[in-house]
Design a protein around this motif. Sequence first.
Motif, PDB file in Angstrom:
ATOM      1  N   HIS A 121      13.868 -14.337   5.611  1.00 27.51           N
ATOM      2  CA  HIS A 121      12.882 -15.017   6.451  1.00 27.51           C
ATOM      3  C   HIS A 121      12.930 -16.518   6.139  1.00 27.51           C
ATOM      4  CE1 HIS A 121      11.517 -11.022   7.266  1.00 27.51           C
ATOM      5  NE2 HIS A 121      10.440 -11.425   7.921  1.00 27.51           N
ATOM      6  N   PRO A 122      13.177 -17.360   7.139  1.00 25.94           N
ATOM      7  CA  PRO A 122      13.397 -18.784   6.867  1.00 25.94           C
ATOM      8  C   PRO A 122      12.166 -19.657   7.045  1.00 25.94           C
ATOM      9  CG  PRO A 122      14.035 -18.312   9.107  1.00 25.94           C
ATOM     10  CD  PRO A 122      13.503 -17.011   8.540  1.00 25.94           C
ATOM     11  N   VAL A 123      12.239 -20.832   6.419  1.00 26.17           N
ATOM     12  CA  VAL A 123      11.347 -21.950   6.711  1.00 26.17           C
ATOM     13  C   VAL A 123      12.236 -23.119   7.104  1.00 26.17           C
ATOM     14  CG1 VAL A 123       9.576 -23.529   5.868  1.00 26.17           C
ATOM     15  CG2 VAL A 123       9.641 -21.169   5.027  1.00 26.17           C
ATOM     16  N   SER A 125      12.808 -27.022   8.200  1.00 25.29           N
ATOM     17  CA  SER A 125      12.056 -28.222   7.823  1.00 25.29           C
ATOM     18  C   SER A 125      12.824 -29.488   8.166  1.00 25.29           C
ATOM     19  CB  SER A 125      11.732 -28.203   6.326  1.00 25.29           C
ATOM     20  OG  SER A 125      12.912 -28.196   5.555  1.00 25.29           O
ATOM     21  N   TYR A 147       6.135 -17.570  14.754  1.00 25.66           N
ATOM     22  CA  TYR A 147       6.294 -18.767  13.917  1.00 25.66           C
ATOM     23  C   TYR A 147       4.928 -19.285  13.498  1.00 25.66           C
ATOM     24  CZ  TYR A 147       4.531 -21.829  17.541  1.00 25.66           C
ATOM     25  OH  TYR A 147       3.700 -22.445  18.449  1.00 25.66           O
ATOM     26  N   LYS A 155      -1.304 -26.320   7.835  1.00 26.45           N
ATOM     27  CA  LYS A 155      -1.010 -25.512   9.016  1.00 26.45           C
ATOM     28  C   LYS A 155      -1.435 -26.238  10.279  1.00 26.45           C
ATOM     29  CE  LYS A 155      -2.559 -21.204  11.253  1.00 26.45           C
ATOM     30  NZ  LYS A 155      -1.364 -20.834  11.991  1.00 26.45           N
ATOM     31  N   GLU A 191       7.384 -28.323   8.911  1.00 31.67           N
ATOM     32  CA  GLU A 191       7.933 -27.042   8.490  1.00 31.67           C
ATOM     33  C   GLU A 191       7.580 -25.989   9.530  1.00 31.67           C
ATOM     34  OE1 GLU A 191       7.946 -27.257   3.610  1.00 31.67           O
ATOM     35  OE2 GLU A 191       6.319 -26.180   4.644  1.00 31.67           O
ATOM     36  N   ALA A 193       7.889 -21.802   9.768  1.00 30.38           N
ATOM     37  CA  ALA A 193       8.262 -20.520   9.165  1.00 30.38           C
ATOM     38  C   ALA A 193       8.326 -19.447  10.250  1.00 30.38           C
ATOM     39  CB  ALA A 193       7.247 -20.126   8.097  1.00 30.38           C
ATOM     40  N   CYS A 194       9.207 -18.470  10.073  1.00 30.65           N
ATOM     41  CA  CYS A 194       9.414 -17.445  11.095  1.00 30.65           C
ATOM     42  C   CYS A 194       9.161 -16.043  10.564  1.00 30.65           C
ATOM     43  CB  CYS A 194      10.852 -17.506  11.621  1.00 30.65           C
ATOM     44  SG  CYS A 194      11.195 -18.932  12.657  1.00 30.65           S
ATOM     45  N   TYR A 242      16.910 -25.529   6.202  1.00 26.03           N
ATOM     46  CA  TYR A 242      16.081 -24.343   6.038  1.00 26.03           C
ATOM     47  C   TYR A 242      16.279 -23.757   4.656  1.00 26.03           C
ATOM     48  CZ  TYR A 242      20.226 -21.347   6.643  1.00 26.03           C
ATOM     49  OH  TYR A 242      21.447 -20.745   6.496  1.00 26.03           O
ATOM     50  N   SER A 245      11.656 -18.173   2.798  1.00 26.17           N
ATOM     51  CA  SER A 245      10.216 -18.122   2.566  1.00 26.17           C
ATOM     52  C   SER A 245       9.908 -17.041   1.533  1.00 26.17           C
ATOM     53  CB  SER A 245       9.477 -17.826   3.874  1.00 26.17           C
ATOM     54  OG  SER A 245       9.618 -16.455   4.230  1.00 26.17           O
TER      55      SER A 245
END
Length: 346
Positions: A121-123, A125, A147, A155, A191, A193-194, A242, A245
């Motif tokens: 799972h990526p972030v 940026s 996302y 946030k 950032e 996140a997904c 990226y 996460s």
Amino acid sequence: MIISEIKINGIREPRGFELPYLTLSWKVSDTASTRPVREALSIAADPDFTHILVRKEKQALSRFAQPVELTLRPRTRYFIHVEVTGDTGDSATADSWFETGKIGEPFAASWIAMQPEDAFHPVFSRKFTLPEKPVSARLYVTGLGLYEAACNGEKIGNELLAPFCNDYNEGVQIQTYDVTQLLRGGENALEIACGNGWYKGRLGYEGAREVFGDRFQVLAELRAVYADGSETVIGTDETWRYCGSDFAASDIYDGETLDRMLWAGRENAGRSVVLAEGKKTVDRYSLPVLVKDSLPVREVIHTPAGETVLDFGQNFTGYVEYAAHFPKGTRIVLDHGEILQNENFY
């Protein structure tokens, strides 16, 4: 007399919504009048109403959902002024606004994804520098599947499960966020996140996965406007990076696994993104998914099977929030159910 709840297409102060037509409504309260003798509506592209684009006036405008004809421009705020006079002579005025999204305008950005060999799972940026604090800034963003975006560690917005339910064959919804207060002159960071969501997570009780796609992707365009009218545009492109996460798993049906030790002893340095094909985009049509209430635990039940059940007193759609003071490495499992069966969790 008070005018309240001015709504555009049934929404109060919509930002970035798809608006194929415009209907306006409002409510009148605290009045001795039983009916209006005059209602007037004005729409302008400036808050001072020096250039009025639409003007309607008759005895009762708000009783009818008559579409207002107006050619809308992308990324533009329109201002609304309502006037009402009742049959006893009392009157009131009220103002509101709505703001358009992209309306099909091409993004100054590209869809980006992870390298094909990465499956976590990526972030995504990007760090960037602004010459000064902007007077206005918007982020136009979407993702595959779900996302959450953050600016300078905070946030963006208060919505959950964006970009919501989509017909991915027809287009994925874009969300528009006002990020003016989150940006500053100097260095900033975005950032995104997904999570899997409906797009690539488990869908349906038969367990099908990756029904619509198999790659996490994001598309974003930040526009920061300064006092002199100049603008900085930051879009997703090859300069983004990226990393992984702390989410080891995420699913609409099966919940999520958050692991603060997921990358312990493993390298999680930033990596270069790749450009991706992505999906067609459309302005949003889903209403916000928001936290509406906070429910305390009503009862702690210890079942014959040795389970500890937290009873919130009603069925609901939501998530559990708690303060954790446990030793490093503690594993906490929260299962969710609706009823007890034979006095045990089911």
